[in-house]
Every structure is written in C-alpha cells, then in structure tokens.
Design an enzyme around this catalytic site. Structure first.
Site, PDB file in Angstrom:
ATOM      1  CG  ASP A 163      -0.321  -1.642  -1.889  1.00 40.09           C
ATOM      2  OD1 ASP A 163       0.437  -1.490  -2.860  1.00 40.09           O
ATOM      3  OD2 ASP A 163      -0.102  -1.120  -0.790  1.00 40.09           O
ATOM      4  CD  GLU A 387      -1.978   7.077  -0.896  1.00 36.03           C
ATOM      5  OE1 GLU A 387      -2.774   7.430   0.003  1.00 36.03           O
ATOM      6  OE2 GLU A 387      -1.297   6.036  -0.845  1.00 36.03           O
TER       7      GLU A 387
HETATM    8  C1  GLC Z   1       1.116   2.282  -1.351  1.00 42.18           C
HETATM    9  C2  GLC Z   1       1.042   2.160  -2.867  1.00 42.18           C
HETATM   10  C3  GLC Z   1       2.442   1.982  -3.430  1.00 42.18           C
HETATM   11  C4  GLC Z   1       3.318   3.134  -2.963  1.00 42.18           C
HETATM   12  C5  GLC Z   1       3.272   3.313  -1.443  1.00 42.18           C
HETATM   13  C6  GLC Z   1       3.935   4.598  -0.983  1.00 42.18           C
HETATM   14  O1  GLC Z   1       1.572   1.118  -0.755  1.00 42.18           O
HETATM   15  O2  GLC Z   1       0.220   1.102  -3.244  1.00 42.18           O
HETATM   16  O3  GLC Z   1       2.411   1.926  -4.831  1.00 42.18           O
HETATM   17  O4  GLC Z   1       4.630   2.939  -3.381  1.00 42.18           O
HETATM   18  O5  GLC Z   1       1.948   3.359  -0.999  1.00 42.18           O
HETATM   19  O6  GLC Z   1       3.378   5.711  -1.624  1.00 42.18           O
END
Ligand code: GLC
Length: 421
Positions: A163, A387
């Site tokens: 992102d 994460e």
């Molecule tokens: C965030 C990450 C993305 C992922 C999402 C859910 O937006 O950047 O890569 O798919 O979270 O985990």
C-alpha cells in the site's frame, strides 16, 4: 520458546479461528473481509492439514469474480463497521455477484492452485478443473486491462498489495486529493498510527477510489483518465509465475494452453522494461510520465518467482539484505526514507519472503533461498504470527494472529513444512 509442533499447532489454530465459513479473514478486527492474495496464501496453509478446505478458500474467492473477469481485492461478504472504506465508498455494486472493492490484487491464486493440486492430484484434478476457466478469465483481464505497457500496472497502490511503499511516492504526489472531504479511518483504531500509512497517503487512496466509483469502474476511462497508473514488478512477476502454473495445470487437464503460453512470452519481454540500470533492480514505472519509482523494494526481487534470472539483481539483493538483521526488508535499508516500523516502508513481511525465497530456490539459488527461509522461521518463532516485523529487531508490528503469516509458516518456513525442505 515454543517447539516446532507447538508452533505448527498455533498456526493451524489461527487459520481455524480466522475462518468465517468458506473464507478466512486476514486477521479479526483490522481486516474483517476476504482479501484476494491473503486468501490464496491461506489456501496453501490449509492444504498442509485440510486439502478440501484449501480448495474451498479458492472457490469462495472466485465466486466474487466480476463479469469482466476481474477478481476483486476485497469481497465484502458480511457488513462490518470496523473497516473503512466499505462497500458504499467503493460503489461497485452490480459488477459482480458479491459486494466488493473495484480493483484487484497480485494474482498468486493459480500458482497456489498448482501447488495444492500437486499435493493431492486425485482431489486436485476435479477441483482445479472447475477453477481453470475462471483463472484464465482473470489472467485475460490483467493482460487486457493492465498490460498495455508490456508489464502489468496497477491503478491504485492497494492493487499492488504494498500500500504505502515509497515506490508510489512520486506518482501519488500527482494525485489531486482536494475534493476528498472528511472521512473516519478505522485502521488506526486497531493499530498504532506510526505503523500505518499517513493521512497524506490516505487522502490520495480515497481520491483514487472516488475516481473509479464516479466512473462506474469503467476500465476504458480508468485507462485514459485515471489519476494513477504505474507498472509494477509485484504484478508482473506474480502474473508471469501464475501464467506458467496455469499452463501446467491446463496441460494436466488436457485443455488448450496456447493463449496462456502466448502471454508468458509477452510478459517475459514486458518485464524487461522494469529493469532500472541505475539501481540494479527491477523497479516500478509511472506510465503517465515514463519515470521509474527510483527505489529497490522487496518486490524488486520477485523476478526469480517469475522464472526470470538476473545476476545483477542477485548482487543487489545481497547488498540489500546486508543492511538489516532479517531479510527481506520491504524498502531499501540503504536509503534515508527507510522506516523499519511503517508498513511497506521498511518492515519485513513473511509472505513476500516466501515469494522471493521460493522463487530463488526454484531457480537453483539454494543458499540465498535457505537464508531467507531461516530468517522468516526465526522471526515467526521468536515473535509470533504478526502482520509484519521490524527487520532490525524482529519486533512484531501491525496486526497479530495473521492468516497468511500462519500459512507461510505451515507451508514453507516451519522445519516440518512440505515445500523447500
Ligand atoms: C494490507 C496489505 C495487503 C493485504 C491486506 C490484508 O492492505 O498491504 O497486501 O492484502 O492488508 O492483509
């Protein structure tokens, strides 16, 4: 410290707990819906202990496919107030069978479908037989709607799955966010704001969503007038890899694979346009200005995953990894903009490590692959299923009990895993 067996059980437990019936959420609270590439990773994790559930995960993902072939980055199966931007902000109702976002995410599903198929071909042939056409249709959508430069581009930073990576900074600066108006973020209610994108970035994310919604997600308008269009190594190399695996599956199933085989050749040559000589790495490229993003990232090293060899990139990867205790940092640790706790601006992500490490392994770079696998195993076993992690200290960051981190542990990083050991 927990034993391998205990960690394996914790990982299975995370997947079970994040199961909402046919699909998994990435983590409770912060991400309460089905995310596209998270689900493909989760499927591979399930395959280690429940092959039927693995196929169901992929089938549920494709049940949200749009008429034009796109498979959305989020499927809003059940309303949840804890997430912004929800279905009303996206305004994509009617394009597909399930409320969803209006963009896609890195296409790793076919690559995992092949691996899950190979784990048990007797079940796999039947389940993948039904998914083959939907996967082909999705890949065709990428080639048609994101492939005009030869490489694959994104129309929103969220589409890349990385992102707030610095790769997008220059292109985002050109997005007009003056009409965004007030909105309430939900992510910073779940996770410390210092580990999340800034308001400056978020305003621009919402401005791009508003553009798509106001133009009814018309890909022709997005192609000509969209505010953000950047070719990306993540998309290009994951699609290249998935094309190869789709072709393999097609041959197993006795289908015609000539269209996919043609795409493989097209992407192999298109990927070369992302090579940035100045930084010795594959880079993003703004398709509006023709300019490179100018920084190496963990995505720069996905070329091996895509089956593309490059000796200079291997040297760059070694220098890149020498800059932190744990590889592969999401952003170049040699640069001032490196921020070890902020999301895609420095932290290390187990999922990208899997893609880089398994790619290196499949191209015969066993030592480099094994080092990345070991770093990932140490990060998870010492710090839990986070994460992402600080690449210097290993500290867990962002959300906890993460599905795809658990899946990467089970399928690859754990000493008991099926692949690569
Ligand atoms: C965030 C990450 C993305 C992922 C999402 C859910 O937006 O950047 O890569 O798919 O979270 O985990």
């Amino acid at each position: 410290m927990a034993t391998i067996e205990e960690l394996d059980e914790q990982a299975r437990e995370i997947l079970r707990r994040n199961d909402r019936g046919g699909y998994s959420v990435p983590t409770a609270g912060l991400y309460p819906y089905q995310w596209n590439w998270d689900s493909a990773f989760s499927a591979y994790g399930y395959a280690e202990f429940d092959i039927d559930r693995a196929w169901t995960e992929l089938e549920t993902l494709f049940s949200g496919q749009w008429d034009n072939g796109m498979v959305p980055h989020i499927l809003f199966h059940q309303a949840d107030d804890g997430y912004f931007p929800g279905p009303d902000v996206w305004g994509a109702q009617g394009h597909g069978p399930i409320d969803s976002s209006g963009i896609s995410q890195p296409p790793v599903a076919a690559a995992f479908a092949r691996r899950i198929h190979d784990l048990d071909p007797s079940v796999g042939a039947e389940r993948v037989g039904a998914l083959f056409e939907p996967m082909l249709k999705w890949h065709r959508w990428f080639m048609k709607c994101r492939g005009e430069s030869g490489a694959i581009c994104i129309t929103h930073p969220w589409e890349s799955g990385r992102d707030n990576a610095p790769s997008w900074d220059k292109s985002l600066a050109a997005v007009d966010a003056s009409n965004v108006g007030p909105y309430v973020r939900r992510d910073t209610g779940h996770v410390d704001a210092s580990m999340r994108p800034t308001k400056y970035d978020y305003d621009r994310y919402i401005a791009i969503v508003n553009f798509g919604r106001d133009n009814n997600w018309d890909e022709d308008v997005i192609l000509t007038d969209g505010p953000f269009r950047v070719a990306d190594p993540t998309m290009t190399f994951t699609l290249l890899r998935s094309h190869r695996d789709l072709s393999y599956l097609g041959q197993e199933l006795g289908r015609d694979t000539s269209e996919v085989d043609g795409w493989i050749e097209e992407l192999e040559s298109g990927a070369a346009s992302l090579w940035n000589e100045t930084i010795g790495a594959y880079d993003t490229k703004d398709l509006r200005t023709g300019e490179f993003g100018g920084t190496a990232s963990s995505a720069s090293f996905l070329n091996w995953y895509g089956g593309v060899e490059n000796g200079v990139a291997l040297d760059t990867l070694k220098q890149f990894n020498a800059g932190t205790k744990y590889g592969v940092a999401s952003h170049d640790p040699r640069l001032g903009s490196f921020d070890p706790k902020r999301y895609w601006r420095g932290p290390v992500w187990a999922v990208v490590n899997y893609l880089v490490g398994s790619g290196l392994g499949s191209c015969g770079h066993m030592q480099e692959a094994e080092k990345i696998r070991q770093d990932t195993a140490e990060l998870i076993s010492k710090n839990g299923f986070a994460e992402y992690y600080d690449p210097n200290t290993g500290e867990p960051a962002g959300g906890g009990s993460f599905s795809w981190t658990a899946a990467v542990w089970l399928s690859w990083a754990s000493p008991s895993a099926g692949e690569g050991n």
